[in-house]
Write a protein that holds these residues in place. Structure first.
Motif: not given
Length: 223
Positions: A92, A94, A97, A100-102, A104-106, A108-109
């Protein structure tokens, strides 16, 4: 699911009026639309609303089983793959790499939620914080080569086609969201969705599928 019942099943006009006020006519409107062949449509709508809630509760339990089984299976394969490919078991973060950016955002939260109150971060806590939607999207077409072919197909030894897995996950994810927001599901293909939940689990582990089937009361409530 049956769509009609006598008004006496929930009481008289005063009770119907009081309950309707608290639930709201707007929320009951889809249920009234489903009970057109009875004299007291509002009373019958309240009965159907209650039945919808009952089967939703059973589906919530079933979907909880499915979510835990799916996420653990995917997490296991992702960990093995990430360790072998990048020397990093924490897929997780990554290291390759590929997310997706989305996504990675989920993640991170989820990592932030996992350490609330000073708890140490651990893979188990991260996995528990990730949403059903993220697991669904990890088997989407965009990850066909990067994740499905490299590792995630191994999470479903009973099914080699990514599209088949994603289709069932998508249907169950949509159902989960409807249940979570107390929306009508009585007009959904409940038997098929129940079968989808068992089939998806069976692709991972037939023994767990059998155990879930023994626990579940959906068939008796959805008929």
């Amino acid at each position: 699911m049956a769509t009609s019942a006598p008004c006496s099943a929930i009481g008289g006009p005063a009770q119907i009026s009081a309950v309707t006020r608290r639930i709201s006519l707007e929320r009951l409107e889809p249920y009234r639309a489903a009970v057109v062949d009875v004299e007291d449509r509002l009373g019958a709508a309240l009965v159907l609303y209650g039945r919808n809630a009952a089967v939703s509760g059973e589906f919530w339990t079933l979907l909880g089983y499915v979510e835990v089984v799916v996420r653990n299976a995917l997490h296991e394969q992702l960990t093995t793959w990430s360790t072998a490919a990048f020397g990093e078991p924490r897929w997780y973060v990554d290291p390759g790499r590929v997310l997706s950016g989305q996504a990675r955002s989920h993640i991170a939260a989820a990592r932030a939620r996992a350490v609330v109150s000073g708890k140490p971060e651990s893979p188990g806590r991260i996995v528990a914080e990730l949403s059903f939607g993220l697991w669904r999207f990890l088997v989407a077409a965009r990850y066909e080569r990067s994740l499905w072919r490299t590792c995630l197909h191994s999470a479903f030894p009973g099914q080699g086609r990514r599209k088949a897995v994603h289709a069932k996950l998508a249907a169950l994810h949509e159902l989960r969201n409807r249940v979570a927001h107390h929306e009508p599901i009585h007009n959904r293909p409940l038997q098929r969705l129940y079968d989808d939940a068992l089939t998806l689990t069976g692709w991972i582990c037939p023994t767990t599928r059998y155990w879930m089937q023994q626990q579940c009361l959906v068939p008796s409530l959805a008929s």
